[in-house]
Design an enzyme around this catalytic site. Structure first.
Site, PDB file in Angstrom:
ATOM      1  N   GLU A  41      -0.651  -6.968  -8.661  1.00 41.47           N
ATOM      2  CA  GLU A  41      -1.043  -5.674  -8.107  1.00 41.47           C
ATOM      3  C   GLU A  41      -0.726  -4.607  -9.152  1.00 41.47           C
ATOM      4  OE1 GLU A  41       0.799  -2.417  -5.009  1.00 41.47           O
ATOM      5  OE2 GLU A  41       0.940  -4.538  -4.423  1.00 41.47           O
ATOM      6  N   ARG A  45      -0.771   4.517 -10.219  1.00 41.53           N
ATOM      7  CA  ARG A  45       0.195   5.609 -10.380  1.00 41.53           C
ATOM      8  C   ARG A  45       0.122   6.254 -11.753  1.00 41.53           C
ATOM      9  NH1 ARG A  45       5.709   2.861  -7.844  1.00 41.53           N
ATOM     10  NH2 ARG A  45       4.738   1.995  -5.963  1.00 41.53           N
ATOM     11  N   THR A  69      -1.082   1.258  -4.482  1.00 41.21           N
ATOM     12  CA  THR A  69      -0.934   2.706  -4.326  1.00 41.21           C
ATOM     13  C   THR A  69      -2.292   3.369  -4.103  1.00 41.21           C
ATOM     14  OG1 THR A  69       0.881   2.494  -5.938  1.00 41.21           O
ATOM     15  CG2 THR A  69       0.423   4.687  -5.123  1.00 41.21           C
ATOM     16  N   LYS A 129       1.108  -4.733   4.738  1.00 38.68           N
ATOM     17  CA  LYS A 129       2.230  -4.464   3.853  1.00 38.68           C
ATOM     18  C   LYS A 129       3.295  -3.741   4.675  1.00 38.68           C
ATOM     19  CE  LYS A 129       3.387  -1.672  -0.221  1.00 38.68           C
ATOM     20  NZ  LYS A 129       2.848  -1.047  -1.447  1.00 38.68           N
TER      21      LYS A 129
END
Length: 208
Positions: A41, A45, A69, A129
């Site tokens: 993943e 960011r 994110t 998640k």
């Protein structure tokens, strides 16, 4: 891989990776794969994130690369366009959820409370998640959630370490854990991808 549930089965640890330099993307993916982990993943960011996803998707197709994110609808579209094969969100809004569905990609939407998890289950999602895991009660919270929500499985992420990961992985409603420890910042800065491979081997050996 077509569902979030299948994503949970790819590895006991889902590496959560922040890259400041897209030049590190392919070596990191190859090191993880050499260590026995075929999924990564890459978090959205940094400015290097989308290019990193493009490079892994093109040059290391044996690794299932996803985007983390995802916090805005355009993130989902951009990640899909870059070649991401799954999406991960820290939480959800209606707009982000709709955009993730629109991509057709499997995704793990973030939930930290029972109400959030129930809302996502109403949308047909059964793989979530759990974030931020440690701050939201850790393994004890997930153990408690299993009773009223037996149909849901989780990838807890946030504050998990190699020492705490096994406790999570023993839970019936946990498929894998998200971990950022596989790609330490100092190792990336030094281009010490051998260390990444070693950490990947240790993570891949965790029992679940």
């Amino acid at each position: 891989m077509t569902t979030g549930s299948e994503l949970l089965e790819l590895s006991p640890v889902l590496p959560v990776v922040v890259l400041d330099d897209a030049e590190h993307a392919v070596p990191v993916a190859r090191a993880l794969h050499a260590g026995g982990i075929g999924v990564v993943e890459l978090t959205l960011r940094t400015p290097a994130a989308l290019e990193s996803i493009r490079r892994v998707a093109a040059e290391v197709p044996e690794v299932v690369v996803g985007a983390g994110t995802v916090t805005r609808p355009e993130h989902a579209r951009q990640a899909a366009g870059a070649g991401a094969r799954f999406l991960v969100t820290p939480g959800v809004t209606d707009a982000v959820l709709d955009a993730a569905f629109d991509t057709g990609l499997p995704f793990l939407p973030g939930a930290a409370t029972v109400s959030e998890a129930m809302r996502l289950a109403e949308r047909g999602l059964d793989a979530l998640k759990f974030f931020p895991a440690e701050a939201s009660g850790g393994a004890a919270a997930l153990r408690a959630i299993a009773g009223p929500l037996p149909g849901l499985r989780f990838c807890p992420t946030g504050g998990i370490t190699p020492a705490s990961a096994p406790e999570y992985l023993r839970l019936a409603n946990v498929g894998c854990v998200g971990g950022s420890w596989l790609t330490p910042k100092d190792a990336l800065a030094a281009r010490d991808f051998g260390r990444v491979e070693t950490l990947a081997k240790e993570a891949a050996a965790l029992e679940r």
